[in-house]
Scaffold this active site. Sequence first.
Site, mmCIF file in Angstrom:
data_model
loop_
_atom_site.group_PDB
_atom_site.id
_atom_site.type_symbol
_atom_site.label_atom_id
_atom_site.label_comp_id
_atom_site.label_asym_id
_atom_site.label_seq_id
_atom_site.Cartn_x
_atom_site.Cartn_y
_atom_site.Cartn_z
ATOM 1 C CD GLU A 1 -2.994 -1.241 2.350
ATOM 2 O OE1 GLU A 1 -3.828 -1.868 2.297
ATOM 3 O OE2 GLU A 1 -2.507 -0.483 3.407
ATOM 4 C CB CYS B 1 2.803 7.277 3.274
ATOM 5 S SG CYS B 1 3.471 6.119 4.684
ATOM 6 C CB CYS C 1 7.538 -5.441 8.162
ATOM 7 S SG CYS C 1 8.873 -4.585 9.084
ATOM 8 C CB CYS D 1 6.981 -3.470 15.939
ATOM 9 S SG CYS D 1 8.387 -2.858 15.716
ATOM 10 C CB CYS E 1 3.511 -2.466 13.636
ATOM 11 S SG CYS E 1 3.587 -1.972 11.831
ATOM 12 N N GLY F 1 6.906 -2.163 5.487
ATOM 13 C CA GLY F 1 8.295 -2.701 5.401
ATOM 14 C C GLY F 1 9.259 -2.033 6.440
ATOM 15 C CD GLU F 2 13.589 -1.052 9.272
ATOM 16 O OE1 GLU F 2 12.767 -0.372 9.967
ATOM 17 O OE2 GLU F 2 14.552 -0.106 8.872
ATOM 18 C CB SER G 1 10.520 5.765 9.305
ATOM 19 O OG SER G 1 9.998 5.473 10.690
ATOM 20 C CB SER H 1 10.521 3.601 15.099
ATOM 21 O OG SER H 1 9.901 3.959 13.625
ATOM 22 C CG LEU H 2 13.754 5.526 21.153
ATOM 23 C CD1 LEU H 2 15.258 4.981 20.379
ATOM 24 C CD2 LEU H 2 14.400 6.766 21.719
ATOM 25 C CG HIS H 3 7.707 3.146 19.124
ATOM 26 N ND1 HIS H 3 7.090 4.385 18.627
ATOM 27 C CD2 HIS H 3 8.231 2.427 17.855
ATOM 28 C CE1 HIS H 3 7.196 4.198 17.239
ATOM 29 N NE2 HIS H 3 7.718 3.076 16.690
ATOM 30 C CG ASN I 1 -3.603 5.067 13.810
ATOM 31 O OD1 ASN I 1 -4.322 5.842 14.060
ATOM 32 N ND2 ASN I 1 -2.249 5.559 13.110
ATOM 33 C CB CYS J 1 1.417 5.541 11.381
ATOM 34 S SG CYS J 1 0.950 7.041 11.431
HETATM 35 N N1 SAH Z 1 9.900 0.139 9.320
HETATM 36 C C1 SAH Z 1 9.821 1.396 9.693
HETATM 37 C C2 SAH Z 1 8.954 2.057 8.865
HETATM 38 C C3 SAH Z 1 7.371 1.865 8.885
HETATM 39 S S1 SAH Z 1 6.395 2.357 10.064
HETATM 40 C C4 SAH Z 1 9.857 1.914 11.007
HETATM 41 O O1 SAH Z 1 9.247 1.091 11.939
HETATM 42 O O2 SAH Z 1 10.191 2.878 11.458
HETATM 43 C C5 SAH Z 1 6.195 4.150 10.158
HETATM 44 C C6 SAH Z 1 6.017 4.495 11.514
HETATM 45 O O3 SAH Z 1 4.585 4.277 12.065
HETATM 46 C C7 SAH Z 1 7.000 3.884 12.744
HETATM 47 O O4 SAH Z 1 7.397 4.836 13.404
HETATM 48 C C8 SAH Z 1 6.024 2.841 13.435
HETATM 49 O O5 SAH Z 1 6.674 2.515 14.540
HETATM 50 C C9 SAH Z 1 4.883 3.819 13.490
HETATM 51 N N2 SAH Z 1 3.712 2.738 13.814
HETATM 52 C C10 SAH Z 1 3.494 1.523 13.379
HETATM 53 N N3 SAH Z 1 2.521 0.978 13.840
HETATM 54 C C11 SAH Z 1 1.971 1.937 14.640
HETATM 55 C C12 SAH Z 1 0.518 2.017 14.996
HETATM 56 N N4 SAH Z 1 -0.275 1.279 15.102
HETATM 57 N N5 SAH Z 1 0.212 3.304 15.513
HETATM 58 C C13 SAH Z 1 1.021 4.464 15.390
HETATM 59 N N6 SAH Z 1 2.080 4.201 14.765
HETATM 60 C C14 SAH Z 1 2.616 2.945 14.358
#
Ligand code: SAH
Length: 389
Positions: free
Chosen positions: A121, A139, A146, A150, A153, A201-202, A235, A258-260, A338, A381
């Site tokens: 997508e 985007c 992927c 995570c 996601c 994807g990463e 990202s 993407s630290l989180h 989300n 996202c």
């Molecule tokens: N694999 C890469 C790029 C794809 S995701 C990465 O992880 O950075 C792009 C961003 O959306 C990342 O920061 C990811 O952590 C975030 N993301 C993934 N799932 C999400 C969700 N359910 N809600 C909000 N952000 C999310």
Amino acid sequence: MSEIYDHEKVVPDDAPALPLVMQAPRRGKPPEHWSDLDADGRRERIRAAGLPAFRASQLSRHWYERLDDEPSGWTDLPAAVREAVADQFFPTLLTPVRTLGCDGGTTVKSLWRLHDGALVESVLMRYGAGRPGSRSTICISSQAGCGMACPFCATGQGGLQRNMSTAEIVEQVVAGARALARGEVTGGPGRINNVVFMGMGEPMANYRSVIAAIRTLVAPAPDGLGIGARGITLSTVGLVPRIQQLTEEGLPITLAVSLHAPDDELRDTLVPINTRHKVDEVVDAAWEYARVTKRRVSIEYALIKDINDHAWRADELARVLKRRGDWGWVHVNLIPLNPTPGSKWTASRPEDEREFVRRLEAHGVPVTVRDTRGREIDGACGQLAAAEV
Ligand code: SAH
């Protein structure tokens, strides 16, 4: 006792941990496309096809500048040549399966089928449509699925199918640029200003193809789309050796990490690659990227209710970032989670989000909260799962 190390909350009891997958399965390669090649490669292929090398520039001009995918319109080439080169160099890579719009038609999600049936997508977002200075961001995806696993996601939960080819990556942007140029997106004709690798994807796990794609995105006419490198954001979950490689690439794109979570204990579960590359190592690599490229790094942080949104974690995040210096090298982008289907996690309470922002600001860390366009079409996202057909 403390909510700090409450791991029951972190890993949903019903969700088995997915393995990390670094190597994409080998699948039949998509047919070679013009966008797989750089300018030299295109000239070589054209010569090999028995044509004069200048035809390569003509073709690139039609494809990337005029965005014309109808060979009959390539009138500076002899008719017989048009058909032959179209067949050889411009096979259909992305077949539209479904297009969904929301936000008054200014957000458009496209579901594409690749040659082998894999689904990916992309999402086009228009800001200030119809007004002067309106901007468009696309985007895009870099892998079908992927392997980074995570747990919050949708794509990560589906596993990795395969890497996308350079042209499959580029052609998502070409398709978006074409739709905008033809006025097919609400707000009248426009162009792509920003590209974010935040779809499926990463990107760092498909490094070679992603970098080659970026080189065509930034190449000035006629060889590419002429998008400013500064408008491109990659990202990553934090594949440290690849961040280091990107630092040496001489491509001044924006890096988002993407630290989180600011602490290894929690990040090990939210971003499983953290079991290999720890927070300190990832933040060091990001800092070095900013130092060398002079590009401010973006730290992505999805706010998940009662999981990573504690005020003390905001303080800890500020500490982790400011320890590396205070010269404007970093900016935090908070993303309200989300929720993905089947997950019990949800977005933070508004008061917790506000407090998180307030704490970061109090520490002098620049912070923004991501807008969440595309929610109704599962185009925001982390929702790009492409499960349905
Ligand atoms: N694999 C890469 C790029 C794809 S995701 C990465 O992880 O950075 C792009 C961003 O959306 C990342 O920061 C990811 O952590 C975030 N993301 C993934 N799932 C999400 C969700 N359910 N809600 C909000 N952000 C999310």
